[in-house]
Design a protein around this motif. Structure first.
Motif, PDB file in Angstrom:
ATOM      1  N   GLY A   1      50.125  34.843  40.782  1.00 50.51           N
ATOM      2  CA  GLY A   1      48.879  35.452  40.336  1.00 50.51           C
ATOM      3  C   GLY A   1      48.906  35.792  38.854  1.00 50.51           C
ATOM      4  O   GLY A   1      49.614  35.155  38.070  1.00 50.51           O
ATOM      5  N   GLU A   2      48.141  36.801  38.475  1.00 55.32           N
ATOM      6  CA  GLU A   2      48.113  37.245  37.091  1.00 55.32           C
ATOM      7  C   GLU A   2      48.018  38.770  37.043  1.00 55.32           C
ATOM      8  O   GLU A   2      47.585  39.416  38.005  1.00 55.32           O
ATOM      9  N   SER A   3      48.401  39.328  35.922  1.00 53.37           N
ATOM     10  CA  SER A   3      48.309  40.773  35.714  1.00 53.37           C
ATOM     11  C   SER A   3      46.939  41.121  35.157  1.00 53.37           C
ATOM     12  O   SER A   3      46.184  40.243  34.715  1.00 53.37           O
ATOM     13  N   PHE A   4      46.622  42.420  35.135  1.00 51.07           N
ATOM     14  CA  PHE A   4      45.365  42.836  34.535  1.00 51.07           C
ATOM     15  C   PHE A   4      45.367  42.588  33.027  1.00 51.07           C
ATOM     16  O   PHE A   4      44.314  42.346  32.438  1.00 51.07           O
ATOM     17  N   ILE A   5      46.549  42.635  32.407  1.00 53.47           N
ATOM     18  CA  ILE A   5      46.621  42.313  30.977  1.00 53.47           C
ATOM     19  C   ILE A   5      46.211  40.865  30.758  1.00 53.47           C
ATOM     20  O   ILE A   5      45.418  40.546  29.863  1.00 53.47           O
ATOM     21  N   GLN A   6      46.727  39.966  31.590  1.00 49.27           N
ATOM     22  CA  GLN A   6      46.379  38.548  31.470  1.00 49.27           C
ATOM     23  C   GLN A   6      44.904  38.324  31.791  1.00 49.27           C
ATOM     24  O   GLN A   6      44.230  37.533  31.113  1.00 49.27           O
TER      25      GLN A   6
ATOM     26  N   ASP B   1      42.624  52.402  27.891  1.00 53.08           N
ATOM     27  CA  ASP B   1      43.867  51.827  28.362  1.00 53.08           C
ATOM     28  C   ASP B   1      43.623  51.218  29.740  1.00 53.08           C
ATOM     29  O   ASP B   1      42.860  51.759  30.549  1.00 53.08           O
ATOM     30  N   LEU B   2      44.272  50.095  30.025  1.00 51.62           N
ATOM     31  CA  LEU B   2      44.103  49.455  31.321  1.00 51.62           C
ATOM     32  C   LEU B   2      44.561  50.342  32.477  1.00 51.62           C
ATOM     33  O   LEU B   2      44.184  50.112  33.627  1.00 51.62           O
ATOM     34  N   LYS B   3      45.353  51.351  32.193  1.00 45.86           N
ATOM     35  CA  LYS B   3      45.762  52.289  33.240  1.00 45.86           C
ATOM     36  C   LYS B   3      44.544  53.032  33.802  1.00 45.86           C
ATOM     37  O   LYS B   3      44.589  53.571  34.906  1.00 45.86           O
ATOM     38  N   GLU B   4      43.462  53.055  33.018  1.00 44.41           N
ATOM     39  CA  GLU B   4      42.237  53.750  33.436  1.00 44.41           C
ATOM     40  C   GLU B   4      41.220  52.798  34.073  1.00 44.41           C
ATOM     41  O   GLU B   4      40.061  53.165  34.288  1.00 44.41           O
ATOM     42  N   ILE B   5      41.650  51.595  34.392  1.00 41.55           N
ATOM     43  CA  ILE B   5      40.724  50.545  34.818  1.00 41.55           C
ATOM     44  C   ILE B   5      39.887  50.938  36.028  1.00 41.55           C
ATOM     45  O   ILE B   5      38.699  50.640  36.110  1.00 41.55           O
ATOM     46  N   PHE B   6      40.486  51.649  36.991  1.00 37.33           N
ATOM     47  CA  PHE B   6      39.735  51.990  38.202  1.00 37.33           C
ATOM     48  C   PHE B   6      38.866  53.232  38.040  1.00 37.33           C
ATOM     49  O   PHE B   6      38.172  53.630  38.982  1.00 37.33           O
ATOM     50  N   ASP B   7      38.881  53.816  36.837  1.00 36.97           N
ATOM     51  CA  ASP B   7      37.942  54.897  36.537  1.00 36.97           C
ATOM     52  C   ASP B   7      36.544  54.337  36.259  1.00 36.97           C
ATOM     53  O   ASP B   7      35.561  55.081  36.244  1.00 36.97           O
TER      54      ASP B   7
END
Length: 201
Positions: A120-125, A165-171
């Motif tokens: 698969g791929e990461s959220f960064i990718q 930041d991608l750490k906040e993506i589900f916000d």
């Protein structure tokens, strides 16, 4: 000249009520999903919103959504607008992944930005792919644009545009059939609306 980019999430899928990883796997819209897509079409008609170019992910749930939103309009389907690739997790429920890939399930929760499921791929990718295709679409068109894509893809792109930041993506909430509005004035992108259910022009 100010341009409007309407970033749409597809309607609810046949798995919409389940907690399931849906990446590149194809699935159909549910009856509710079809209604949501038709409601999106009504919003564009009622507000007489001029859309010059239309783009969509090439997965069925987006293709069927955009056909209902803009019937009889030409649509450019792009693989690059697909959801994050969930690899071997694709199509599995959360519980199935937790059971079969327990360690990886925990690792993803702790490293949501960089974790890559097998094949698969990461959220960064995913974010890099989203930024690249978004800029390519903007640079190759004029006027207002509609883009139909997926929640993970949209969230990753919005994180970049909002300097989050991608750490906040589900916000960043993304409901089925939701509308996100981005404006562009040849210099800056501005996110003017997120996960809207209606638009007033």
């Amino acid at each position: 000249m100010k341009r409007y980019i309407y970033l749409l999430r597809h309607g609810e899928t046949e798995f919409g009520k389940e907690k399931r990883y849906l990446g590149h796997i194809d699935c159909n819209l549910s009856s509710e999903g079809k209604y949501q897509a038709m409601r999106l079409g009504d919003i564009f008609k009622e507000n007489k919103m001029e859309i010059k170019s239309i783009f969509s992910s090439d997965l069925i749930r987006c293709k069927d959504t955009i056909k209902l939103v803009f019937p009889e309009r030409e649509v450019t389907y792009l693989r690059e607008l697909r959801e994050i690739n969930m690899g071997i997790w694709d199509g599995l429920t959360f519980e199935e992944v937790k059971s079969k890939y327990a360690e990886d399930y925990i690792n993803r929760g702790e490293n949501i930005s960089s974790f890559i499921p097998s094949n698969g791929e990461s959220f960064i990718q995913c974010q890099m792919r989203a930024i690249a295709v978004f800029k390519e679409i903007i640079c190759s068109t004029t006027g207002n644009i509609a883009i139909c894509s997926h929640s993970g893809f949209i969230r990753a792109l919005l994180c970049n545009l909002l300097n989050k930041d991608l750490k906040e993506i589900f916000d960043i909430k993304q409901s089925y059939g939701g509308i996100n509005i981005i404006t562009f004035d040849n210099y800056n992108f501005v996110v003017e609306g997120i996960n809207l259910k209606n638009v007033t022009c």
